[in-house]
Write an enzyme that holds these catalytic residues in place. Sequence first.
Site, PDB file in Angstrom:
ATOM      1  CG  ASP A 152      13.691  25.030 -35.422  1.00 31.26           C
ATOM      2  OD1 ASP A 152      13.083  23.946 -35.408  1.00 31.26           O
ATOM      3  OD2 ASP A 152      14.379  25.404 -36.391  1.00 31.26           O
ATOM      4  CD1 TRP A 157      22.058  24.722 -39.988  1.00 29.51           C
ATOM      5  CD2 TRP A 157      20.228  25.457 -38.945  1.00 29.51           C
ATOM      6  NE1 TRP A 157      21.237  25.290 -40.935  1.00 29.51           N
ATOM      7  CE2 TRP A 157      20.103  25.743 -40.322  1.00 29.51           C
ATOM      8  CE3 TRP A 157      19.189  25.832 -38.089  1.00 29.51           C
ATOM      9  CZ2 TRP A 157      18.989  26.387 -40.858  1.00 29.51           C
ATOM     10  CZ3 TRP A 157      18.077  26.466 -38.622  1.00 29.51           C
ATOM     11  CH2 TRP A 157      17.981  26.737 -39.986  1.00 29.51           C
ATOM     12  CD  GLU A 173      14.891  20.104 -42.349  1.00 31.92           C
ATOM     13  OE1 GLU A 173      15.871  19.423 -42.661  1.00 31.92           O
ATOM     14  OE2 GLU A 173      14.804  20.692 -41.250  1.00 31.92           O
ATOM     15  CG  HIS A 229      11.771  23.356 -38.385  1.00 30.72           C
ATOM     16  ND1 HIS A 229      12.593  22.505 -37.688  1.00 30.72           N
ATOM     17  CD2 HIS A 229      11.993  23.102 -39.696  1.00 30.72           C
ATOM     18  CE1 HIS A 229      13.296  21.773 -38.536  1.00 30.72           C
ATOM     19  NE2 HIS A 229      12.953  22.101 -39.763  1.00 30.72           N
ATOM     20  CG  ASP A 269      25.284  22.723 -38.616  1.00 33.73           C
ATOM     21  OD1 ASP A 269      25.459  23.407 -39.640  1.00 33.73           O
ATOM     22  OD2 ASP A 269      24.403  21.844 -38.525  1.00 33.73           O
TER      23      ASP A 269
HETATM   24  C1  ACM Z   1      17.498  23.809 -43.020  1.00 36.25           C
HETATM   25  O1  ACM Z   1      18.678  23.506 -42.894  1.00 36.25           O
HETATM   26  N1  ACM Z   1      16.551  22.995 -42.572  1.00 36.25           N
HETATM   27  C2  ACM Z   1      17.118  25.044 -43.659  1.00 36.25           C
END
Ligand code: ACM
Length: 507
Positions: free
Chosen positions: A145, A407, A272, A208, A371
């Site tokens: 990422d 996350w 994203e 990312h 998260d």
């Molecule tokens: C994500 O939560 N951006 C897949």
Amino acid sequence: MNILPKPFRIDVGEGSFSFRADGKVATDLPAIASLFGGADAESRVKFVKGATEWDYVLKVTTKGVAALAPTDEGLFHAAVTLLQMAGEGGEADLPVCTIYDKSRFGYRAGMIDVSRHFFGVETVKKLIDTMALFKFNRLHFHVSDDQGFRLRIDALPKLHQIGSERKGTCGDGKPAGGYYTKAQIKELVDYAAARYIEIVPEIDLPGHTRAIVAAYPELSCSGKPTEVASWFGIHSKILCTGKDKVYEALDKIFAEMAEMFPSPLFHLGGDEVAKLEWAKCPDCAAVYKREGLKNLEELQGYFTNRVIKMLKKYGKTPILWNEALKSDMLDESAMVQYWTTDKPSRDRVLRAVNEEGRQVIMSRCDPYYLDYPCGTHSLKAMYMLEPADELGVKDDKGIFGVECPLWTEHVADEETLFKRFYPRALAVAETGWSAPGKDYRDFEDRLKGVLYLLDRRGTVYTPVEECNPGKIKAALQTAAFGMKMQRGCDPSSARNWRSMSLKQPKF
Ligand code: ACM
Ligand code: ZN
């Protein structure tokens, strides 16, 4: 008996058998022997491979216990069930019964993001070891990422030399880094396989990717040097779609990752994507014109399909986050992981399932993202989500499985990691395994009865009483989390975020 996930069917008879979990069992599988007191062929608790239409059948008589399954994995599931039946004291008069069990979905996963914060081999093993006790069968491993690239790729050494280190985290000025050597990945893959868990790696593309671009700036549109991100949010320094060297580099990464991760599944990300740089790039413009594309989503579609073609050489089936559907040209072999909660995306996912026959993994952010605090994504909400209802399908045909992602932007240590993961992930384990039909009270009672298994392994978790906060506490937790997310974002994130919906390029 507290068994989680709930088995498909239990037929109870008369009488009981006195069972001790620290006694020896008859098995030739070390993974089973190690759950109990070792192996002994003479034991009255026997695990035997043989034909049955079930994942396993576990039969308790007054004389002993016999587990039958067509595969080693099924026998391991039987063993996990038996371990839970022994209960916290480790010994029980098991009622005479026969358990017939099978999973609802073939894909039952948790995800850990080791880019935003790196977690070492021992922590990941602990996660795998505990997941296996609840019949999870996949660990989605988010290894790349903006904030760090966590693998060693011999052909591209700057990925770990530069891409795995950042100067700090949200202004703390403390360098942070880490990556897994190939030997460590093998150790993890083997450790997971011994517990019937497959590690599915993810290289998030084409967004990312700032850590990749920091290591090899020539893979971005501008080619300008940049640093591994030390703030969170959406970053616009991403891979160029028009430069051949991008595809050449990815092929090298895939070749080595295909060796490292035997799973037939491979996650390519696709979420994203801030498309600001693409919209100004002559190399992207050349592809756009050559391919006769109509908007920037299609440019992402072109990139993704070209990458999928490369990945197929290694015999892998791609998975992508659901934004990858927006191009309306995603390769038909790709599965999608459904996470966003906006209506257009949901409608697009429904169309993918119902009209395109695509397989979907249910990971709807609200409530499956671990998260978020319990006040935002409560244990009950996680348990109650019914994948077929959410996807508007009559049966499970289009649903490949379920996954709860963790996350780690705001998960910096092992204790927080496990408190976020457990016990809420066990709601998803149950949905992934057990037949439809929800009864939260029953689930919570059984959950309380199996948490000692985590205690035994020194794994912390959020107390069940804190997993469903009342309205005021929930609102406070949600607000505090929102502020933390906001404070952790790069100042350019909002602009980059807006650019995700940029349709037309300037060229
Ligand atoms: C994500 O939560 N951006 C897949
Ligand atoms: Zn470009």
